[in-house]
Design a protein around this motif. Structure first.
Motif, PDB file in Angstrom:
ATOM      1  N   UNK A  26       0.831  -1.207   0.000  1.00 51.45           N
ATOM      2  CA  UNK A  26       0.000   0.000   0.000  1.00 51.45           C
ATOM      3  C   UNK A  26       0.866   1.257   0.000  1.00 51.45           C
ATOM      4  N   UNK A  27       1.957   1.230   0.752  1.00 53.49           N
ATOM      5  CA  UNK A  27       2.851   2.387   0.805  1.00 53.49           C
ATOM      6  C   UNK A  27       3.541   2.614  -0.541  1.00 53.49           C
ATOM      7  N   UNK A  37      -7.089   7.866  -1.737  1.00 51.68           N
ATOM      8  CA  UNK A  37      -7.755   7.795  -0.431  1.00 51.68           C
ATOM      9  C   UNK A  37      -7.970   6.360   0.026  1.00 51.68           C
ATOM     10  N   UNK A  38      -8.228   5.457  -0.914  1.00 53.75           N
ATOM     11  CA  UNK A  38      -8.477   4.063  -0.535  1.00 53.75           C
ATOM     12  C   UNK A  38      -7.231   3.425   0.078  1.00 53.75           C
ATOM     13  N   UNK A  39      -6.055   3.756  -0.463  1.00 54.23           N
ATOM     14  CA  UNK A  39      -4.815   3.215   0.086  1.00 54.23           C
ATOM     15  C   UNK A  39      -4.503   3.824   1.452  1.00 54.23           C
ATOM     16  N   UNK A  40      -4.799   5.106   1.607  1.00 57.26           N
ATOM     17  CA  UNK A  40      -4.609   5.744   2.919  1.00 57.26           C
ATOM     18  C   UNK A  40      -5.490   5.069   3.957  1.00 57.26           C
ATOM     19  N   UNK A  41      -6.736   4.788   3.582  1.00 58.73           N
ATOM     20  CA  UNK A  41      -7.637   4.082   4.495  1.00 58.73           C
ATOM     21  C   UNK A  41      -7.099   2.699   4.833  1.00 58.73           C
ATOM     22  N   UNK A  42      -6.515   2.019   3.859  1.00 57.01           N
ATOM     23  CA  UNK A  42      -5.984   0.679   4.112  1.00 57.01           C
ATOM     24  C   UNK A  42      -4.796   0.724   5.066  1.00 57.01           C
ATOM     25  N   UNK A  43      -3.925   1.732   4.899  1.00 50.77           N
ATOM     26  CA  UNK A  43      -2.799   1.882   5.826  1.00 50.77           C
ATOM     27  C   UNK A  43      -3.314   2.126   7.240  1.00 50.77           C
ATOM     28  N   UNK A  44      -4.312   3.000   7.352  1.00 49.74           N
ATOM     29  CA  UNK A  44      -4.913   3.272   8.660  1.00 49.74           C
ATOM     30  C   UNK A  44      -5.500   2.002   9.270  1.00 49.74           C
ATOM     31  N   UNK A  69       1.257   6.036  15.102  1.00 49.61           N
ATOM     32  CA  UNK A  69       1.234   6.183  13.654  1.00 49.61           C
ATOM     33  C   UNK A  69      -0.193   6.224  13.123  1.00 49.61           C
ATOM     34  N   UNK A  70      -1.085   5.472  13.758  1.00 48.77           N
ATOM     35  CA  UNK A  70      -2.489   5.491  13.354  1.00 48.77           C
ATOM     36  C   UNK A  70      -3.058   6.896  13.484  1.00 48.77           C
ATOM     37  N   UNK A  71      -2.660   7.593  14.538  1.00 43.10           N
ATOM     38  CA  UNK A  71      -3.155   8.953  14.740  1.00 43.10           C
ATOM     39  C   UNK A  71      -2.704   9.875  13.616  1.00 43.10           C
ATOM     40  N   UNK A  72      -1.464   9.690  13.147  1.00 37.51           N
ATOM     41  CA  UNK A  72      -0.979  10.485  12.015  1.00 37.51           C
ATOM     42  C   UNK A  72      -1.844  10.266  10.781  1.00 37.51           C
ATOM     43  N   UNK A  73      -2.111   8.992  10.463  1.00 34.71           N
ATOM     44  CA  UNK A  73      -2.880   8.696   9.250  1.00 34.71           C
ATOM     45  C   UNK A  73      -4.359   9.057   9.411  1.00 34.71           C
ATOM     46  N   UNK A  74      -4.825   9.128  10.654  1.00 35.14           N
ATOM     47  CA  UNK A  74      -6.184   9.595  10.873  1.00 35.14           C
ATOM     48  C   UNK A  74      -6.292  11.067  10.495  1.00 35.14           C
TER      49      UNK A  74
END
Length: 660
Positions: A26-27, A37-44, A69-74
């Motif tokens: 995903x990265x 956006x879909x890949x960002x959601x998958x990383x989260x 890290x989850x907080x960053x991607x949120x």
């Protein structure tokens, strides 16, 4: 119990490694398209899943770092932070750190302790420089619109089994409360209640709530009680109290939970005991299992029909039942073997991160293209070939693909290409690994081989033989020792591993154009449709997909042919006599059978004594004692217990091409 915990922990490690591979891919996709956006959601979601499951099994350090890290991607999902290359690099480093933590349960390795601090510092740097509060601060999701808001009631009844399962409730309910606003009613002592009542106001649906409560759903009952925020206005205060009293004190409502289905019922005793799972697992598609269960039911029905027919001695019905069981047995064997097959996609997914890191370290631009990754191979074979293929890919990048400036000077695209392609034919899987780089110079190979004493000065070798020299132990043409690879360094291991599973590897290379490694692998066990023939008392099977047509020829006519050619459709094609070629016997029946083989648009004939008919062969590899039998690729058992040898039509074709 200790053994169960260790087994479940090992299962978590395997699942975590799969998630990290998904994260890597995903990265890599986000590096190409940061706005996906879909890949960002998958990383989260990967971070979210790792955070929850690692807490269950005591990997607190993984929980801490994934939460940060989850907080960053949120924030990225909410649009308050942009995704940059430096943040992607940080996420890659966090993924590597998590891999190290998976093998350091007690958190005693010095480098892991140091890296944990570095990771936190790096994440805090991003948070502070973006004007965001610290990630450990619990932030409630702001609800901007009330048009899709609903009020949900969660009835939560924990017991001592939740402690045995090592579930971290603070993390679990933190995930829930991030979904919206909430109110909690603790157990009511006056009513002798042991239930927690949680009201959640959110614009999310049931699936999101279930995802947040994934580890405690067995202890919960979730219901939507209103399509609006019942706590928002003063005129709803009375309704709020009535609802609270009904949910907390109504005995009839509590009684309803006892009649809930087993899968939704609140747990009041110890948790379910999961089955013991071995260290080696294969993920099987649900569709395959559904088909297997369907066949089981059909087989039971067919058996009953057969028993009934035997009881009343009806010959016709007995024959019909036998034919039905025969068809079912073929379907059974097909699906049973397919369960062991795993697509190459999983293995290739692990290579993408390597290629990304390696090309970046070497200052090269490399695109990894895959074709036929859905091709399935026995899991045991994939475990063996993963390392050799990885070594070949590394060599293609390190010594095959040129630097960007060099490629431009040669008129090539500045981005090099490494291709992986796979396909299945009969009992074989063919894999090609190629690059569009420098290619291998046979003159340089031969010169180096003679300098090191591998080849005598007086010996002349063909191009193929020269290229095969790179598989010799200790042979290398690299002028500088590379920490990554060297053309020939470790290639002997590649050859040995592939030969261990009766595979083959060959090389094609053109200077300035690139190199291609061709790998031919045989399935461990497979079921294929074949044509059964006999020669000098031995049964042979020929893959049916290679057979074009069958015919007959007098033996005397075959003996008269000195050119080893037969006429077929007004053209001369080569032939091979099984009696003479494999048995060394000249005598034969007066009339012999011809089986015309069409392999990759090249025709030749196989001469046999007799054609028996079609035969579904359960093919198994030959043992070491047959390693010198290059024209045989496997063996099967006939109905009378005799052995059937599977002919390798590729090897026969290659042999005849050399002779003619």
């Amino acid at each position: 119990m200790a053994m169960d915990v260790l087994q479940f922990r090992q299962k978590f490690i395997e699942e975590a490694e799969d998630l990290l591979v998904q994260l890597d891919n995903d990265l890599i996709a986000l590096e190409k398209d940061p706005a996906d956006a879909s890949k960002i959601d998958q990383v989260f979601r990967v971070m979210h899943t790792l955070k929850g499951s690692s807490g269950m099994f005591g990997y607190d350090k993984i929980t801490e770092v994934t939460h940060e890290l989850e907080s960053l991607y949120d924030r990225i999902r909410e649009g308050t932070m942009e995704l940059s290359q430096s943040l992607l690099d940080l996420t890659f480093s966090v993924a590597d750190h998590i891999r190290n933590l998976l093998s350091d349960y007690d958190f005693k390795v010095k480098t892991n302790i140091e890296n944990q601090q570095v990771v936190f510092q790096n994440i805090q740097y991003f948070l502070k420089n973006k004007g965001i509060e610290q990630a450990t601060h619990y932030v409630r999701r702001k609800i901007e619109s009330i048009s899709n808001i609903s009020t949900w009631h969660i009835l939560f009844n924990p017991d001592e089994s939740i402690i045995k399962r090592c579930i971290n409730l603070s993390i679990t309910f933190h995930d829930l409360f991030l979904l919206g606003q909430y109110k909690i009613h603790p157990p009511n002592a006056e009513h002798s209640s042991v239930y927690w009542n949680i009201f959640l106001i959110t614009d999310k649906g049931y699936d999101d709530i279930e995802d947040a409560l994934i580890f405690v759903m067995d202890y919960c009952k979730v219901q939507k009680i209103a399509d609006f925020n019942i706590f928002n206005e003063e005129d709803l205060d009375k309704r709020d109290r009535e609802l609270s009293e009904r949910l907390v004190g109504d005995e009839t409502f509590i009684a309803e939970t006892s009649s809930m289905p087993a899968t939704k019922r609140i747990r009041t005793e110890g948790g379910d005991q999961n089955n013991v799972v071995g260290a080696r697992r294969i993920q099987v598609e649900a569709e395959k299992l559904d088909n297997l269960m369907y066949l089981v039911s059909e087989l039971v029905t067919a058996k009953s029909e057969l028993i009934l027919s035997l009881g009343i001695n009806e010959t016709l019905r007995i024959q019909e039942s036998a034919e039905k069981i025969d068809k079912l047995s073929k379907l059974f064997s097909d699906i049973a073997l397919s369960i062991r097959l795993v697509s190459l996609q999983e293995m290739l997914g692990r290579f993408r991160r390597l290629i990304r890191d390696l090309s970046k370290n070497l200052g090269k631009k490399v695109e990894f293209e895959t074709y036929g990754e859905e091709t399935e191979l026995d899991k045991n074979i994939i475990d063996v070939i993963a390392e050799p293929i990885l070594h070949l890919v590394r060599n293609c990048i390190d010594h095959g693909i040129e630097l960007t400036d060099e490629r431009k000077q040669k008129g090539k695209d500045e981005q090099g290409v490494v291709k992986f392609s796979a396909c299945k034919s009969g009992n074989y899987v063919y894999i090609d690994i190629s690059d569009d780089g420098n290619g291998i110079d046979p003159a340089q190979i031969l010169k180096k081989a003679r300098e090191k004493g591998f080849v005598d000065e007086s010996v002349n070798l063909s191009t193929k033989e020269i290229l095969d020299l790179i598989f010799l132990p200790g042979f290398s043409t690299a002028s500088n020792v590379s920490e990554v690879s060297g053309r020939g360094v470790g290639m002997d291991i590649v050859m040995r591993r592939i030969r261990e599973i009766r595979g083959e590897i060959t090389i094609d290379s053109e200077i300035g154009k690139g190199t291609c490694f061709h790998i031919k692998l045989q399935q461990t066990i497979s079921i294929i449709e074949t044509l059964l023939v006999t020669s000098h008392g031995t049964k042979y099977a020929i893959p049916m997909e290679d057979v074009e047509i069958c015919g007959m020829e007098y033996h005397s006519s075959i003996l008269d042919r000195q050119s080893n050619l037969l006429e077929f459709n007004k053209e001369l094609i080569p032939y091979v006599s099984l009696r003479m070629h494999l048995s060394g016997v000249v005598d034969a029946p007066e009339k012999e059978k011809l089986i015309i083989i069409n392999k990759q648009d090249k025709r030749y004939a196989i001469v046999a004594d007799q054609i028996v008919g079609e035969f579904q062969a359960v093919v198994k590899p030959l043992g070491r004692s047959f390693s010198d039998q290059q024209y045989l690729s496997g063996a099967s058992i006939y109905g009378d217990g005799s052995i059937v040898l599977l002919l390798d039509t590729d090897k026969l074709k290659d042999e005849l091409c050399v002779l003619n």
